[in-house]
Design a protein around this motif. Structure first.
Motif, PDB file in Angstrom:
ATOM      1  N   CYS A  27     -46.953  59.811 -19.325  1.00 34.74           N
ATOM      2  CA  CYS A  27     -46.972  58.659 -18.411  1.00 34.74           C
ATOM      3  C   CYS A  27     -48.021  57.617 -18.785  1.00 34.74           C
ATOM      4  CB  CYS A  27     -47.233  59.129 -16.978  1.00 34.74           C
ATOM      5  SG  CYS A  27     -45.824  59.933 -16.215  1.00 34.74           S
ATOM      6  N   PHE A  28     -49.140  58.056 -19.340  1.00 35.75           N
ATOM      7  CA  PHE A  28     -50.265  57.151 -19.581  1.00 35.75           C
ATOM      8  C   PHE A  28     -49.865  55.937 -20.409  1.00 35.75           C
ATOM      9  CE2 PHE A  28     -53.692  55.909 -22.556  1.00 35.75           C
ATOM     10  CZ  PHE A  28     -54.556  55.321 -21.644  1.00 35.75           C
ATOM     11  N   ASP A  29     -49.120  56.148 -21.499  1.00 38.07           N
ATOM     12  CA  ASP A  29     -48.788  55.044 -22.404  1.00 38.07           C
ATOM     13  C   ASP A  29     -47.369  54.513 -22.210  1.00 38.07           C
ATOM     14  OD1 ASP A  29     -50.918  54.074 -23.993  1.00 38.07           O
ATOM     15  OD2 ASP A  29     -50.967  55.958 -25.106  1.00 38.07           O
ATOM     16  N   MET A  30     -46.734  54.830 -21.099  1.00 37.47           N
ATOM     17  CA  MET A  30     -45.419  54.252 -20.843  1.00 37.47           C
ATOM     18  C   MET A  30     -45.470  52.711 -20.784  1.00 37.47           C
ATOM     19  SD  MET A  30     -43.556  56.896 -18.189  1.00 37.47           S
ATOM     20  CE  MET A  30     -41.913  56.203 -18.374  1.00 37.47           C
ATOM     21  N   PRO A  31     -46.513  52.108 -20.181  1.00 40.17           N
ATOM     22  CA  PRO A  31     -46.581  50.636 -20.224  1.00 40.17           C
ATOM     23  C   PRO A  31     -46.636  50.082 -21.637  1.00 40.17           C
ATOM     24  CG  PRO A  31     -48.064  51.491 -18.545  1.00 40.17           C
ATOM     25  CD  PRO A  31     -47.579  52.677 -19.322  1.00 40.17           C
ATOM     26  N   SER A  32     -47.280  50.807 -22.565  1.00 39.64           N
ATOM     27  CA  SER A  32     -47.366  50.329 -23.945  1.00 39.64           C
ATOM     28  C   SER A  32     -45.988  50.251 -24.582  1.00 39.64           C
ATOM     29  CB  SER A  32     -48.268  51.262 -24.770  1.00 39.64           C
ATOM     30  OG  SER A  32     -48.250  50.914 -26.132  1.00 39.64           O
ATOM     31  N   VAL A  33     -45.195  51.295 -24.396  1.00 38.37           N
ATOM     32  CA  VAL A  33     -43.845  51.335 -24.962  1.00 38.37           C
ATOM     33  C   VAL A  33     -42.949  50.282 -24.312  1.00 38.37           C
ATOM     34  CG1 VAL A  33     -41.820  52.804 -25.309  1.00 38.37           C
ATOM     35  CG2 VAL A  33     -44.104  53.785 -25.480  1.00 38.37           C
ATOM     36  N   ALA A 179     -48.052  65.813 -27.492  1.00 35.23           N
ATOM     37  CA  ALA A 179     -46.595  65.889 -27.633  1.00 35.23           C
ATOM     38  C   ALA A 179     -45.934  65.035 -26.555  1.00 35.23           C
ATOM     39  CB  ALA A 179     -46.124  67.337 -27.528  1.00 35.23           C
ATOM     40  N   GLY A 180     -46.579  64.979 -25.386  1.00 36.57           N
ATOM     41  CA  GLY A 180     -46.079  64.107 -24.326  1.00 36.57           C
ATOM     42  C   GLY A 180     -46.135  62.650 -24.731  1.00 36.57           C
ATOM     43  N   SER A 181     -47.238  62.239 -25.369  1.00 34.98           N
ATOM     44  CA  SER A 181     -47.375  60.855 -25.837  1.00 34.98           C
ATOM     45  C   SER A 181     -46.334  60.533 -26.909  1.00 34.98           C
ATOM     46  CB  SER A 181     -48.780  60.627 -26.410  1.00 34.98           C
ATOM     47  OG  SER A 181     -49.766  60.873 -25.438  1.00 34.98           O
ATOM     48  N   VAL A 182     -46.138  61.485 -27.838  1.00 36.15           N
ATOM     49  CA  VAL A 182     -45.183  61.266 -28.923  1.00 36.15           C
ATOM     50  C   VAL A 182     -43.766  61.127 -28.376  1.00 36.15           C
ATOM     51  CG1 VAL A 182     -44.130  62.333 -30.953  1.00 36.15           C
ATOM     52  CG2 VAL A 182     -46.615  62.401 -30.655  1.00 36.15           C
ATOM     53  N   LEU A 183     -43.401  62.021 -27.486  1.00 39.48           N
ATOM     54  CA  LEU A 183     -42.060  61.944 -26.888  1.00 39.48           C
ATOM     55  C   LEU A 183     -41.874  60.643 -26.122  1.00 39.48           C
ATOM     56  CD1 LEU A 183     -41.515  65.617 -25.650  1.00 39.48           C
ATOM     57  CD2 LEU A 183     -40.389  64.459 -27.552  1.00 39.48           C
ATOM     58  N   ASN A 184     -42.955  60.163 -25.505  1.00 40.33           N
ATOM     59  CA  ASN A 184     -42.892  58.878 -24.798  1.00 40.33           C
ATOM     60  C   ASN A 184     -42.494  57.758 -25.755  1.00 40.33           C
ATOM     61  OD1 ASN A 184     -43.473  56.634 -23.009  1.00 40.33           O
ATOM     62  ND2 ASN A 184     -45.468  56.520 -23.985  1.00 40.33           N
ATOM     63  N   PHE A 185     -43.148  57.699 -26.903  1.00 39.11           N
ATOM     64  CA  PHE A 185     -42.858  56.624 -27.859  1.00 39.11           C
ATOM     65  C   PHE A 185     -41.462  56.745 -28.457  1.00 39.11           C
ATOM     66  CE2 PHE A 185     -47.437  55.992 -27.696  1.00 39.11           C
ATOM     67  CZ  PHE A 185     -47.538  54.611 -27.805  1.00 39.11           C
ATOM     68  N   PHE A 186     -40.950  57.976 -28.594  1.00 38.60           N
ATOM     69  CA  PHE A 186     -39.632  58.164 -29.180  1.00 38.60           C
ATOM     70  C   PHE A 186     -38.496  58.025 -28.158  1.00 38.60           C
ATOM     71  CE2 PHE A 186     -41.821  60.147 -32.802  1.00 38.60           C
ATOM     72  CZ  PHE A 186     -41.079  59.615 -33.849  1.00 38.60           C
ATOM     73  N   LEU A 187     -38.710  58.534 -26.956  1.00 38.09           N
ATOM     74  CA  LEU A 187     -37.617  58.626 -25.993  1.00 38.09           C
ATOM     75  C   LEU A 187     -37.559  57.481 -24.992  1.00 38.09           C
ATOM     76  CD1 LEU A 187     -37.766  62.446 -25.143  1.00 38.09           C
ATOM     77  CD2 LEU A 187     -36.376  61.294 -26.876  1.00 38.09           C
TER      78      LEU A 187
END
Length: 491
Positions: A27-33, A179-187
């Protein structure tokens, strides 16, 4: 049934400890994506729109329907998270040391779940004056929980892996959490494109629910394990002794470590927060490609952190590695500011440095403070770190919003990279001083596992020689020095 004295028990604890922050890291970097969606106009006039899920998408490539945030408002989402963290973690660390892990686990994982839910709710008020305040409240609650939850996580890791695979455990924790951050950027980009912004943000909130369930399981394992080891009374006694004024007895190595972490993360987190848009603006990649490249910083840490942790546990040299990480980060921002080299070179390079720094800097803290004050020390460090990150996010937002640079985005981004480079230079300076001070005080940070074992044996021999002096009243300083024998009952 596995007993807490067996090695398998602490690795079961490690698994649930990692899952504690999986959803919050997502959730933390969802705004970035989703930066383009957050900053896009709330409507797309004179275009034909297709509706997917809860958001609208235009046939025109020049129009994305979004939340209508300005660059200042967007960066404020990260700044308020950082500032809230900076304030809350100070009290949170002391609270955890005083009252134990169980209260911290439930309280802070609950705040992460609540904050991410309020943030998602705020996006549903798109186009109204209530949207931004609600989303900021969500980030405030989320920041109150996530930074403090990391302190509990680190405290549990420090207890169960002290004098063992400490850096490895920190590395694994970072790997599975990231892994949560990585999945955020991919998904997230594809999920938002198909189902819309609202469902995307609510999906992130649901992932924070995984952390809350993990907190329940981890709390039970931690309580049962400490009881089986017969450490319950000892920990309770140490917690009662702890006072807020004990902070003044923390070593100079600790304060230099805290500053080192702040300056290093001042470069990494603000960069990742704006990396997708920077790569899109300068290198002209699509939204999806840009988010993948920005996420490669975390992709690398996902692969390297645990391996580097094992290596550091064996060879030591934490202080020297921290210096090298700071030094080798300088070319990253230099390339981004002054060259047109493919951005993946810089993001992967930064990912390697980030992995090595995280695996060497954070596990060093339990080595220079006592077990009773690990939570407080982690809280102070996180607070200092978040103050720096919060200020950096504001500075980046101000640079990008300067009227004189409005029509020259590339020049604005160059100034941003120079600012991040300056933080890397400051980090180099603090690591130099850190290594000098550490060498004068016994070289704890750069000891290998063999050297640490030999040092503990010498300490035990010294304790035996002083056994006839057991009635000596301990000083305030004695209670805060790291006890190198702590944790020795766990095999």
């Amino acid at each position: 049934m596995i007993h807490a004295s067996q090695g398998e028990y602490r690795f079961i604890i490690l698994f649930f400890n990692c899952m504690l922050t999986f959803g919050s890291y997502f959730c933390f970097d969802m705004p970035s994506v989703l930066q383009d969606v957050f900053q896009a106009n709330t409507t797309c006039p004179n275009t034909t729109l297709h509706h997917y899920g809860n958001s609208s998408h235009s046939n025109s490539s020049s129009c994305i329907e979004g939340l209508g945030m300005t660059p200042d408002e967007y960066n404020l989402l990260y700044a308020i998270y950082a500032w809230t963290n900076a304030v809350v973690v100070l009290g949170a660390g002391f609270l955890i040391d005083k009252l134990g892990n169980r209260i911290g686990l439930f309280l802070f994982s609950g705040l992460c779940l609540l904050g991410s839910s309020v943030f998602a709710l705020g996006a549903m008020f798109k186009g109204t004056s209530a949207m931004l305040p609600i989303m900021l409240v969500g980030r405030l609650l989320f920041g109150s929980g996530n930074g403090s939850l990391t302190i509990v996580q680190n405290r549990i890791t420090a207890y169960w892996f002290r004098n063992k695979e400490l850096a490895f455990a920190f590395g694994v924790t970072l790997t599975l959490s990231r892994a949560g951050s990585v999945l955020n950027f991919f998904l997230t980009p594809n999920f938002e494109d198909k189902y819309g912004l609202n469902w995307t943000l609510w999906g992130g909130a649901m992932l924070c629910g995984i952390g809350f369930v993990s907190a329940i399981i981890l709390s039970i394992l931690d309580i049962v394990g400490i009881r089986q080891l017969g450490q319950e009374g000892h920990i309770a006694t140490q917690s009662k002794k702890l006072r807020l004024g004990d902070i003044k007895y923390m070593s100079l190595q600790f304060w230099l470590l805290a500053l080192t972490i702040m300056f290093f993360y001042n470069g990494v987190f603000p960069f990742v927060a704006d990396a997708s848009k920077f790569i899109k603006d300068k290198y002209h990649y699509s939204d999806t490609q840009a988010s993948y490249m920005a996420g490669s910083v975390y992709d690398v840490s996902l692969v390297l952190s645990a391996v580097l942790g094992l290596t550091i546990d064996y060879f030591g040299k934490r202080g020297i590695l921290a210096f090298l990480c700071a030094l080798l980060t300088i070319p990253v921002f230099g390339l981004l500011a002054f060259s047109t080299v493919h951005p993946l070179v810089s993001t992967i390079w930064l990912g390697v440095m980030y992995s090595a720094a995280a695996s060497s800097m954070w596990p060093s803290i339990p080595l220079v403070v006592s077990q009773a004050t690990v939570g407080t020390a982690m809280g102070i460090t996180t607070s200092i770190q978040m103050i720096g990150i919060g200020v950096s996010n504001v500075v980046v937002g101000e640079i990008l919003s300067l009227p004189s640079l409005k029509d020259n985005a590339l020049l604005a981004w160059k100034y941003v990279m120079i600012f991040l480079l300056a933080n890397a230079l400051a980090c180099v300076a603090t690591t130099v001083v850190l290594n000098i001070v550490d060498k004068k005080r016994g070289g704890t940070l750069n000891m290998s596992r063999f050297e640490q074992t030999s040092s503990r044996k010498l300490d035990r021999q010294a304790d035996d020689l002083l056994a006839d002096n057991e009635d000596r009243e301990p000083t305030e300083r004695d209670r805060l020095l790291p006890n190198k024998a702590e944790g020795s009952s766990i095999n």
